[in-house]
Motif scaffolding. Structure first.
Motif, PDB file in Angstrom:
ATOM      1  N   ASP A   1     145.061  20.531  36.216  1.00  0.00           N
ATOM      2  CA  ASP A   1     144.945  19.324  36.884  1.00  0.00           C
ATOM      3  C   ASP A   1     144.225  18.373  36.072  1.00  0.00           C
ATOM      4  O   ASP A   1     144.702  17.212  35.807  1.00  0.00           O
ATOM      5  CB  ASP A   1     143.793  19.769  37.844  1.00  0.00           C
ATOM      6  CG  ASP A   1     145.031  20.472  38.644  1.00  0.00           C
ATOM      7  OD1 ASP A   1     145.597  20.974  38.961  1.00  0.00           O
ATOM      8  OD2 ASP A   1     144.108  20.920  40.025  1.00  0.00           O
ATOM      9  N   ALA A   2     143.021  18.498  35.505  1.00  0.00           N
ATOM     10  CA  ALA A   2     142.239  17.763  33.948  1.00  0.00           C
ATOM     11  C   ALA A   2     142.821  17.356  32.671  1.00  0.00           C
ATOM     12  O   ALA A   2     143.578  16.310  32.865  1.00  0.00           O
ATOM     13  CB  ALA A   2     141.263  18.185  33.432  1.00  0.00           C
ATOM     14  N   ASN A   3     144.160  18.003  32.718  1.00  0.00           N
ATOM     15  CA  ASN A   3     145.270  17.301  31.159  1.00  0.00           C
ATOM     16  C   ASN A   3     146.042  16.873  32.186  1.00  0.00           C
ATOM     17  O   ASN A   3     145.907  15.899  30.842  1.00  0.00           O
ATOM     18  CB  ASN A   3     145.856  18.789  30.900  1.00  0.00           C
ATOM     19  CG  ASN A   3     144.537  20.141  30.035  1.00  0.00           C
ATOM     20  OD1 ASN A   3     143.802  19.139  29.098  1.00  0.00           O
ATOM     21  ND2 ASN A   3     144.445  20.991  29.923  1.00  0.00           N
ATOM     22  N   ILE A   4     146.431  16.837  33.389  1.00  0.00           N
ATOM     23  CA  ILE A   4     147.434  16.529  33.361  1.00  0.00           C
ATOM     24  C   ILE A   4     146.625  14.524  33.614  1.00  0.00           C
ATOM     25  O   ILE A   4     147.336  13.779  33.306  1.00  0.00           O
ATOM     26  CB  ILE A   4     147.864  16.264  35.213  1.00  0.00           C
ATOM     27  CG1 ILE A   4     148.879  17.922  34.988  1.00  0.00           C
ATOM     28  CG2 ILE A   4     148.930  15.204  35.751  1.00  0.00           C
ATOM     29  CD1 ILE A   4     149.314  18.422  36.227  1.00  0.00           C
ATOM     30  N   VAL A   5     145.396  14.072  34.629  1.00  0.00           N
ATOM     31  CA  VAL A   5     144.630  12.876  34.480  1.00  0.00           C
ATOM     32  C   VAL A   5     144.316  12.348  32.498  1.00  0.00           C
ATOM     33  O   VAL A   5     144.930  10.983  32.758  1.00  0.00           O
ATOM     34  CB  VAL A   5     143.970  13.585  35.376  1.00  0.00           C
ATOM     35  CG1 VAL A   5     143.015  12.222  35.241  1.00  0.00           C
ATOM     36  CG2 VAL A   5     143.561  14.370  37.608  1.00  0.00           C
ATOM     37  N   LEU A   6     144.260  13.713  32.303  1.00  0.00           N
ATOM     38  CA  LEU A   6     143.584  12.813  31.059  1.00  0.00           C
ATOM     39  C   LEU A   6     145.138  12.163  29.845  1.00  0.00           C
ATOM     40  O   LEU A   6     145.107  11.087  29.510  1.00  0.00           O
ATOM     41  CB  LEU A   6     143.305  13.858  30.017  1.00  0.00           C
ATOM     42  CG  LEU A   6     141.490  14.464  30.220  1.00  0.00           C
ATOM     43  CD1 LEU A   6     141.037  15.773  30.307  1.00  0.00           C
ATOM     44  CD2 LEU A   6     140.689  13.149  30.076  1.00  0.00           C
ATOM     45  N   ASP A   7     146.186  13.347  30.434  1.00  0.00           N
ATOM     46  CA  ASP A   7     147.318  12.768  29.597  1.00  0.00           C
ATOM     47  C   ASP A   7     147.580  11.687  30.207  1.00  0.00           C
ATOM     48  O   ASP A   7     148.784  10.560  29.591  1.00  0.00           O
ATOM     49  CB  ASP A   7     148.643  14.127  29.530  1.00  0.00           C
ATOM     50  CG  ASP A   7     148.167  15.136  28.318  1.00  0.00           C
ATOM     51  OD1 ASP A   7     147.657  15.040  27.961  1.00  0.00           O
ATOM     52  OD2 ASP A   7     148.850  15.873  28.857  1.00  0.00           O
ATOM     53  N   ASN A   8     147.829  10.885  31.836  1.00  0.00           N
ATOM     54  CA  ASN A   8     148.301  10.218  32.021  1.00  0.00           C
ATOM     55  C   ASN A   8     147.164   8.956  31.627  1.00  0.00           C
ATOM     56  O   ASN A   8     148.056   8.267  32.436  1.00  0.00           O
ATOM     57  CB  ASN A   8     148.390  10.093  34.209  1.00  0.00           C
ATOM     58  CG  ASN A   8     149.977  10.715  34.048  1.00  0.00           C
ATOM     59  OD1 ASN A   8     150.848  10.700  33.304  1.00  0.00           O
ATOM     60  ND2 ASN A   8     149.156  12.124  33.543  1.00  0.00           N
ATOM     61  N   THR A   9     145.998   9.034  31.168  1.00  0.00           N
ATOM     62  CA  THR A   9     144.543   8.004  31.166  1.00  0.00           C
ATOM     63  C   THR A   9     144.613   7.980  30.172  1.00  0.00           C
ATOM     64  O   THR A   9     143.497   7.562  29.595  1.00  0.00           O
ATOM     65  CB  THR A   9     143.387   8.073  32.445  1.00  0.00           C
ATOM     66  OG1 THR A   9     143.352   9.340  31.877  1.00  0.00           O
ATOM     67  CG2 THR A   9     144.130   8.277  33.648  1.00  0.00           C
ATOM     68  N   LYS A  10     145.575   8.575  28.888  1.00  0.00           N
ATOM     69  CA  LYS A  10     145.044   8.244  27.488  1.00  0.00           C
ATOM     70  C   LYS A  10     144.568   7.436  27.026  1.00  0.00           C
ATOM     71  O   LYS A  10     144.189   6.781  26.699  1.00  0.00           O
ATOM     72  CB  LYS A  10     146.296   8.943  26.990  1.00  0.00           C
ATOM     73  CG  LYS A  10     146.223  10.446  25.838  1.00  0.00           C
ATOM     74  CD  LYS A  10     147.466  10.407  25.181  1.00  0.00           C
ATOM     75  CE  LYS A  10     148.041  11.691  25.969  1.00  0.00           C
ATOM     76  NZ  LYS A  10     149.240  12.120  25.469  1.00  0.00           N
ATOM     77  N   ASN A  11     145.268   6.167  27.099  1.00  0.00           N
ATOM     78  CA  ASN A  11     145.103   5.062  26.560  1.00  0.00           C
ATOM     79  C   ASN A  11     144.097   3.942  28.026  1.00  0.00           C
ATOM     80  O   ASN A  11     145.105   2.936  28.331  1.00  0.00           O
ATOM     81  CB  ASN A  11     146.433   3.655  26.629  1.00  0.00           C
ATOM     82  CG  ASN A  11     147.703   4.793  25.338  1.00  0.00           C
ATOM     83  OD1 ASN A  11     146.606   5.966  24.152  1.00  0.00           O
ATOM     84  ND2 ASN A  11     148.347   4.911  25.616  1.00  0.00           N
ATOM     85  N   ALA A  12     143.775   5.059  28.451  1.00  0.00           N
ATOM     86  CA  ALA A  12     143.368   4.066  29.786  1.00  0.00           C
ATOM     87  C   ALA A  12     142.585   2.327  29.774  1.00  0.00           C
ATOM     88  O   ALA A  12     141.714   2.442  28.613  1.00  0.00           O
ATOM     89  CB  ALA A  12     141.657   4.686  30.440  1.00  0.00           C
ATOM     90  N   ALA A  13     142.939   1.184  30.405  1.00  0.00           N
ATOM     91  CA  ALA A  13     142.717   0.254  29.874  1.00  0.00           C
ATOM     92  C   ALA A  13     142.089  -0.433  31.501  1.00  0.00           C
ATOM     93  O   ALA A  13     140.409  -1.255  30.743  1.00  0.00           O
ATOM     94  CB  ALA A  13     144.029  -0.902  30.405  1.00  0.00           C
TER      95      ALA A  13
END
Lengths: 1159, 468
Positions: free
Chosen positions: B112-124
């Motif tokens: 679950d953490a990896n999914i979130v991390l992959d989808n917030t990679k370029n967190a603006a």
């Protein structure tokens, strides 16, 4: 002669082609009419042989026409006599009347051709006249008796005059029936009205009535002056018509492997569901009652288990409507209601009335099933319900009353033995005795918990059917009431089923029909299943519970042992209630249109709709219910499907001795299901149960809902060709589209070919063979029985987190998507032989098949570190091969006494051939025990997996030098497979196979006058079954749980060293509750499944009663087995191929009294 | 002629298929499709919530691995006896059901953490940055648990898997990954979370401090402990009992806890008390399984130690009989009280993972290991002792060895029923010797649990821990 049909064939071919290219249909269709009309005069001068014409009718109308060669020999008719697009009856009139012949409809689709002259003459003279029938009939189907030549009757002075009338089963007159004095040549035939008058030598004379296509009957004259009798159609001697996918075929023309069961082949008595009718009756069709609970689940395996993870159950088609046979709501919902998980769903076929079934055809090989494409791999079961027929209205009433009991409770330790065992083990473990003398005195007799939960249970069923019809309309309607209490208290089923089958002709070419079945099924569920501890149901609790405990405390509340987290079994019976109500209506509306003779179209619209609701209330009288303040759960399920199907069928005689048929069609079926469930706890009172959820603690509710649908869109075609009635060829193809599969693999193609060679028609085969046919087939079928959405990534409810002391629900991916997901394919080759001798008295059907499943839909284990357990992948291969034998024999066929035997045997071998890159899949998890089975290449699927026990450590053994250095005498010796001097999971091996070496059924029927005795045995040999109750007893989760008596009494002690059962002291130190060879048992058994004694009451003198039969049936009378447990067939995983017995519902012994009356 | 329309209609039906090409599209009704869902904040939050749910470990393993393998407690009754006995007896194998459970739930958190991390990679946005840091924290905690149980494990760091099977990381990779991730996440995490139960900077530091301690990085342990004090957020709760009380959840002593509620709780209390124990609230339920302390432990407390007050040594049962537990090795832990809102056996007591007392004692331990006994270390220990109402220690007379022993003893008294004793013993190489002293057939390899058998079967690249 053949040219005369050429114009037809041309235009029919054109018409058929237009079916595929419908854009120009209208034009071509109108041309067709024109062409036919203009070509007709050209054929006037041509004549056809009557024999060819009749044979042509047989093929074209799909009926059987019986005639004697003598009466059609040399007869020719003008080709113009045959009309296109009219009924068979009309055409038979057209061709027979000018020849002085007439026809008689014997039963549905069977006609006999008779000489009218004979009947006419009879009516003209008072004096009876005997007409010799001549030998030389061509049809082997004509009964022997009919061929006895008769000589003129010579009337003697002392003769007695008898008159009478012969009728058929529907009450129609039978003309031309031969009536002969037994042992003489003296006789007569019945006239056009079925009447005869005749003189016999004396009153001891026996009259033999015989007629083509009917069973002959013998009647002693006695004091009777009028003898009225009814002849019944003889199925054996007729050319049976077998229902196959999207059509019918004569048994003699069959090229595939199809088992056909008629009403007389069904299991007798009151059967709760259709599948129980077939149990043990057909080779290669394994019907397992995975739960013996009334209305409980049944798993059917046709020719073994062909899939690892996709479904293994056959497709059911009822009157042309493929059923959605997915399980209905199971009896218990699992954890959140504090009761166990029961993976044995209710039997979805409970909503069909077994009494409505006319025949069941089981399609086994690919030639028969490929027409069902992606749903054919597990075999197809075609159910045909009864129709009405033209004639008098027939009313039939059936009644069954029965009583069931548990033949033998499981042997667990009784109170005294329990105390002795517990104190013995305590001593061995170095503890103080569990029971002091004072305790023992206080306890007294204790409680036999199994006696507390089981009882004798009644069963009753009433079935009323009315059928009939006139020239244009036929109908069949029925109503069924069935109520079966379970032998486990507070379980049972009650259902009401009604059916109407109606068919109406409009003009000559159009037929409209409707089959409609509606039902209400009320289930009272038992809740046993796979769980443990406080989630264990009453059956498990009764085996585990302490027999020294009383049922009630002094104050009237249920006692509860402080040593066990297991409910007092009686508190579960009384404190927990689970009911299901399922309403299911299914039916189809069809329109048949004969476009021109030989070409017809069928439109079939069907639907199957069910709503089910389960109410479960776990009251405050149970361990889980008490702290929760009662737990209520309501679950609903709505499931529906719609079928829309269009087929065209064309049959054509190409030459005088070859026939060609083609079928084409398109079918669309849409499935939808929706569910809702809610759980609420914390009620102020148990009184309202599930009737007012709002009274519960709504802050503590648990709601869920869902919806799914899927679609199948398919195109199908089949070609039949037969030459000289000897060489038969069938080929079919289905293109099947399913929404369940990946974007690139929506469609699958399923071909099949089959050939038959009727050797008995060959001159070089001796006449000894009544029938001899060799069959061969090959084809590919599919399996799409997986969950919806398996090719997509979706997000579903995830783990719950607690923030600010409140629950937040997360979302998590449901699976790793596999966009390339496609069909699982099963390739099957079959070689079969049908042989019969002695006019069909002894017949044999032999089949050998090899089924190879490839691109298996496997939940391939992937590292859990990915966050997922498995990926549904098309990979690997599995093989099932086997032999099926069916032998039927009429051993004794005398006038008073008959004995016939049917034997079926099947031996099927299952082997996993490939599962991709991984060596094995370990699976079959059971709570607190872990995995129980393994899928490994080279072995049967889901073989049992565990430790092999070699024996028991004895005092003085070199334990320190063994692989179990910490063991003590009395511990089991596990086999150190890898020889590393330790017992580790690496020492687990395959310890048994769940598949039997062979299965069998033996039916014997004895008839003496009006009395009939049926005895049916069935069984299996060589299967193993893992019994978790045995494992639980060997490795109790808690020392104070009760044990099986066999283990407890015969445990190893210093004084009892020669035993297979370990000491029971510190059991968690040896084996830790894991599967081992001690927990696996031989599940071979032979069961006396049914015994039926029936008596046909003499009711000829009662005007309003046609027939009456009284019978007594005993079911499950005896089981011969070494298996410890209620039923070696049980499976707590329901339909799964992972087979375990855990808290199996006892198989009841049933005695029933039945009455069947026809009005 | 009138028949022709009918014929035509029938034939035209063969067109049926042509118009139905789209019928084979699947419509998903009751699940969410990833595309749009993961682009939204609420979507990412929902997956993050699931990650939290999985890292808020409440499986039996989470509170039973340590006490039974370290000899802190023993068990009788209930069906978990068959699972606990192998742990107590050092006869566990890779097939033990709990190894699979802990592995699966921890890696589910990592997934679950990896999914979130992959989808917030370029967190603006700040929201995305915070979500990203929380996910990074959860993933690090997951690996921290796994390392603690099994040693180095495969590092799955993305949801976009091109390869399902990964080999185990090296010892060094594993240690530094956990360190790096927590150091990266900490500055982005708030001092005080918007909701109690979510990651904070203190939580990240606390886990890291324990990571340093258990990997014997003494200097880093001391530095991190000191850094935690500079956050000025954490202190000892004056009364030891209040640290664990339901009323005082979220108190100043807690750096990271497994938050629980009756709707998402645990069975720890139900698995401790006997069935004839008088339950204070009608909604309480206990199982037949009981968890006991040995008399030797109960008797080891100094008189007046308030920590011993949370141990039940006798009770009056439901049949009004007085049952003396001390004397028969059957004293019970009452650290976690009965929950008035319990849903049957499920209770909502929060379970501490890192609390300030642990930071103080860890700090003291690291100082002792670095330099031997110092007043600084003694003072740190005494903060904990004074709160417990026992005599403070004095520096005089302590050697490095004796202070180490005293510290371990202090930790036993302070942290019973908090799943600390196994790692404490392992850190000081006493895990095996103490088991042997209890008569168990413990072998050196037992300091690490095996990789679950199912995982070894599914991943040929995995090497099992030696000995299994």
């Amino acid at each position: 002669m053949t040219q005369t049909r050429l114009p037809y064939s041309v235009l029919l071919a054109v018409l058929l082609l237009t079916c595929c290219y419908p854009s120009g249909a209208q034009v071509v269709a109108s041309n067709a009419r024109t062409v036919r009309q203009t070509t007709r005069p050209a054929t006037t001068s041509q004549t056809l042989s009557l024999r060819d014409v009749l044979n042509d009718f047989k093929a074209r109308y799909g009926v059987d026409i019986l005639f004697e060669d003598r009466i059609v020999a040399g007869q020719v008719i003008p080709a113009t006599a045959i009309e296109a697009g009219v009924s068979l009856e009309k055409n038979l009139d057209n061709v027979l009347r000018p020849q002085g012949l007439r026809y008689k409809k014997i039963k549905a689709k069977v006609y006999a051709v008779l000489s009218e002259a004979r009947a006419r003459k009879l009516t003209l003279t008072d004096a009876p006249e005997a007409l010799p029938l001549e030998p030389g009939v061509t049809l082997k189907t004509v009964s022997i008796q009919a061929l006895q030549p008769l000589t003129n009757v010579t009337t003697a002075a002392a003769d007695v005059s008898v008159t009478g009338r012969v009728l058929d089963e529907q009450g129609g007159e039978l003309p031309g029936v031969s009536v002969v004095v037994k042992g003489t040549q003296r006789g007569t035939t019945t006239n056009a009205n079925g009447n005869f008058t005749f003189s016999v030598p004396d009153r001891q004379s026996v009259l033999v009535f015989s007629f083509v296509g009917y069973q002959s009957r013998e009647v002693t004259v006695g004091s009777q002056a009028i003898i009225n009798i009814t002849l019944t159609a003889d199925n054996k001697t007729l050319n049976e018509v077998i229902v196959v996918g999207y059509g019918t075929v004569k048994k003699s023309d069959l090229t595939g492997s199809v088992a056909s069961l008629k009403a007389e082949d069904f299991n007798p008595g009151a059967n709760a569901s259709v599948d129980q009718l077939m149990l043990g009756r057909s080779p290669g069709v394994q019907v397992n009652q995975s739960s013996s609970e009334p209305g409980g689940g049944v798993s059917i395996r046709i020719r073994g288990a062909s899939s690892l993870n996709a479904g293994n159950d056959p497709l059911y088609v009822i009157d042309g409507l493929p059923l959605d046979n997915s399980s209905t709501l199971s009896s218990s919902p699992g954890g959140n209601v504090g009761v166990g998980t029961n993976q044995n769903p209710r039997n979805p076929l409970n909503s069909i009335n077994p009494n409505d079934i006319a025949s069941i055809e089981i399609l086994k090989d690919a030639s028969a099933t490929a027409i069902y494409g992606s749903r054919g791999a597990n075999g197809v079961i075609l159910i045909t319900t009864k129709r009405g027929s033209k004639g008098k209205i027939g009313v039939s009433y059936d009644m069954n009353l029965g009583i069931q009991n548990v033949p033998k409770p499981l042997g667990v330790l009784g109170t005294a033995d329990y105390i002795k065992f517990m104190n013995g083990v305590a001593k061995d473990e170095g503890r103080a005795p569990e029971f002091t003398d004072a305790d023992i005195a206080r306890i007294g007799a204790g409680t036999n918990w199994q006696e507390q939960i089981y009882h004798q249970a009644p069963l009753s069923s009433h079935n009323l059917s009315v059928s009939g019809g006139d020239d244009n309309t036929t109908f069949f309607s029925s109503f069924n009431y069935f109520k079966q209490d379970g032998v486990l208290k507070n379980s049972g089923i009650k259902k009401y089923i009604a059916r109407v089958n109606l068919e109406r002709k409009f003009g000559k070419n159009v037929k409209l029909g409707i089959n409609l079945n509606t039902s209400v099924v009320n289930d009272l569920n038992s809740i046993d299943g796979l769980n443990n501890n406080e989630n264990a149901g009453p059956i498990n609790a009764s085996l585990l519970y302490d027999p020294t405990e009383p049922v009630y405390n002094a104050n009237g509340t249920f006692s509860q042992s402080k040593n066990l987290t297991v409910n007092n079994p009686v508190s579960l019976i009384e404190g927990l209630k689970s009911t299901n109500v399922t309403n299911r209506t299914l039916g189809n509306l069809y329109l048949n249109y004969i476009i021109i003779p030989g070409l017809d179209a069928k439109l079939n619209f069907g639907s199957d709709r069910q709503t089910a609701r389960r109410d479960l209330y776990n009251s405050t009288r149970t361990l889980a219910g008490a702290p929760a303040g009662g737990i209520a759960n309501i679950a609903t399920l709505e499931r529906s499907n719609v079928l829309f199907e269009y087929t065209m069928n064309y049959t054509r005689k190409l030459t005088s001795n070859s026939t060609f048929g083609v079928l084409g069609g398109v079918t669309y079926q849409y499935f939808n299901n929706r569910n809702f469930a809610g759980t609420i706890r914390g009620f102020p009172s148990d009184a309202l149960a599930t009737n007012n959820l709002g009274l519960g603690d709504t802050n503590n509710d648990n709601l869920s809902s869902g919806q799914e649908d899927n679609t199948l869109l398919s195109y199908l075609g089949r070609v039949n060709y037969s030459l000289n009635d000897k060489y038969l060829l069938t080929a079919s193809l289905r293109a099947d589209g399913s929404s369940r599969f990946g974007e690139n693999n929506k469609y699958g193609y399923f071909p099949s070919v089959a050939a038959g060679w009727r050797l008995s028609e060959e001159p070089f085969i001796p006449d000894f063979f009544y029938d001899l046919k060799l069959r061969g087939s090959w084809g590919i079928t599919g399996n799409q029985d997986i969950n919806n959405y398996a090719s997509l990534t979706t997000y579903t409810t995830g783990a719950n987190a607690v923030f600010n002391n409140a629950v937040s629900t997360g979302a998590q991916p449901s699976r790793i998507a596999n966009p390339n997901l496609k069909w699982e394919s099963t390739e099957q080759a079959n070689i079969g032989l049908d042989a019969s001798i002695l006019q069909g008295r002894v017949s044999l059907t032999l089949d050998y098949f090899v089924k190879n499943t490839r691109d298996m839909l496997i939940n391939l284990p992937i590292p859990r570190a990915t966050g997922f357990a498995s990926l549904l992948t098309n990979i690997g291969r599995m093989e099932n091969k086997g032999v099926e034998v069916l032998i039927s024999s009429t051993n004794i066929n005398q006038k008073q006494f008959k004995w016939s035997t049917t034997l079926n045997v099947a031996a099927i071998k299952n082997k996993v051939k490939d599962i991709g890159n991984i060596p094995e899949i370990v699976t079959g998890n059971v709570e607190a025990i872990g995995n129980t089975a393994v899928v490994r290449v080279g072995y049967p699927a889901y073989s049992y997996y565990g430790y092999n026990v070699l024996g028991i450590f004895q005092t003085g053994d070199n334990i320190a030098g063994s692989a179990q250095p910490t063991a003590k005498p009395g511990y089991p010796i596990f086999e150190d497979i890898n020889g590393d001097k330790r017992i580790t999971p690496a020492d687990q091996v395959i310890i048994g196979s769940p598949f039997p070496d062979f299965t069998y059924g033996i039916q014997n029927t004895f008839t003496y006058k009006r009395l009939q005795l049926d005895v049916f045995f069935q069984g299996q040999q060589g299967a193993s079954l893992l019994n978790i109750n045995v494992l639980e007893s060997l490795y109790p989760n808690n020392a104070r749980r009760n044990r099986l008596a066999e283990q407890g009494l015969n445990r190893w002690t210093v004084d009892n060293p020669n035993t297979r059962w370990p000491s029971g002291a510190n059991p968690s130190a040896y084996g830790g509750g894991k599967v081992n060879s001690l927990t696996l048992q031989d599940a071979s058994y032979l069961r006396l499944k049914n015994v039926q004694v029936s008596y046909n009451l003499p009711v000829q003198k009662i005007k309003f009663i046609q027939s009456a039969r009284l019978y007594v049936v005993g079911q499950n009378l005896a089981t011969f087995t070494k298996y410890i447990g209620f039923d070696p067939e049980a499976n707590a995983f329901g339909r799964s191929n992972v087979r375990i017995d855990y808290n199996g519902y006892p198989l009841a012994r049933t005695y029933m009294l039945g009455l069947n009356i026809g009005f | 002629m009138k028949i022709y329309p009918l014929k035509t209609a029938l034939l035209a039906l063969t067109l049926l298929g042509a118009g139905c090409q789209n019928t084979l599209e699947e419509t998903v009704y009751s699940e969410l499709t990833p595309g749009n869902f993961l682009n939204t904040t609420s979507g990412k939050q929902a997956v993050l919530t699931s990650a939290y749910g999985n890292i808020q470990v409440k499986g039996f393993w989470s509170f039973f691995y340590a006490p039974y393998t370290s000899g802190e407690a023993w068990n009788r009754g209930g069906s978990i006896e068959t699972l606990i006995t192998p742990l107590s007896d050092f006869t566990w194998d890779s097939n033990h059901a709990w190894f699979g459970e802990s592995w699966n739930s921890l890696y589910a958190a990592i997934r679950d953490a990896n999914i979130v991390l992959d989808n917030t990679k370029n967190a603006a946005t700040d929201t995305d940055k915070l979500i990203n840091a929380e996910a990074k924290f959860i993933r690090a905690v997951g690996y921290w648990y796994l390392y603690n149980l099994h040693g180095p494990v495969p590092l799955y760091t993305t949801s976009e898997l091109t390869e399902f099977t990964l080999p185990r990381a090296s010892e060094e990779e594993m240690k530094s990954f956990i360190e790096k991730e927590l150091l990266e996440a900490a500055p982005l995490l708030p001092l005080k979370a918007a909701q109690y139960g979510r990651a904070t900077r203190g939580a990240a530091f606390g886990i890291l401090c324990k990571h340093y301690l258990n990997t014997k990085q003494w200097q880093k342990t001391a530095d991190m402990a000191k850094q935690i004090t500079t956050l000025n957020r954490y202190s000892l709760v004056p009364n030891y009992k209040d640290v664990f009380s339901l009323a005082n959840e979220g108190n100043a002593e807690m750096l990271w806890v497994v938050t629980a509620s009756p709707q998402a709780g645990h069975n720890l209390v139900a698995l401790t008390f006997p069935t004839d124990y008088p339950l204070p609230y009608p909604s309480n339920q206990v199982f037949a399984a009981r968890s006991y302390f040995f008399d030797s432990f109960v008797n080891s407390f100094a008189s007046g130690d308030t920590r011993r007050n949370l141990i039940v040594t006798e009770y009056t049962n439901t049949a009004k009989q007085t049952i003396k537990l001390l004397g028969i090795n059957q004293s019970l832990s009452a650290k976690y009280e009965f929950d008035p809102n319990a849903v049957g056996a499920v209770q909502g007591n929060d379970l501490p993972v890192v609390r300030y007392a642990d930071i103080l004692l860890s700090w003291a331990e690291s100082l002792n290991e670095l330099t031997g006994p110092t007043q600084e270390a003694i003072d740190l220990i005494n903060q904990v002792r004074i709160r417990a109402g026992v005599t403070p220690l004095t520096l005089a007379g302590f050697t490095k060895e004796t202070l180490r022993n005293a510290l371990l003893k202090e930790r036993e008294w302070e942290f019973y029923s908090e799943s600390k004793r196994r790692e404490d013993q392992i850190r000081h190489d006493r895990f095996i010797s103490e088991a042997k002293a209890r008569g168990k057939n413990a072998q050196p390899f037992h300091v690490r649990f095996p990789i679950p058998l199912t995982e070894i079967s599914a991943n040929p690249k995995l090497e099992q821990n030696p000995g299994y």
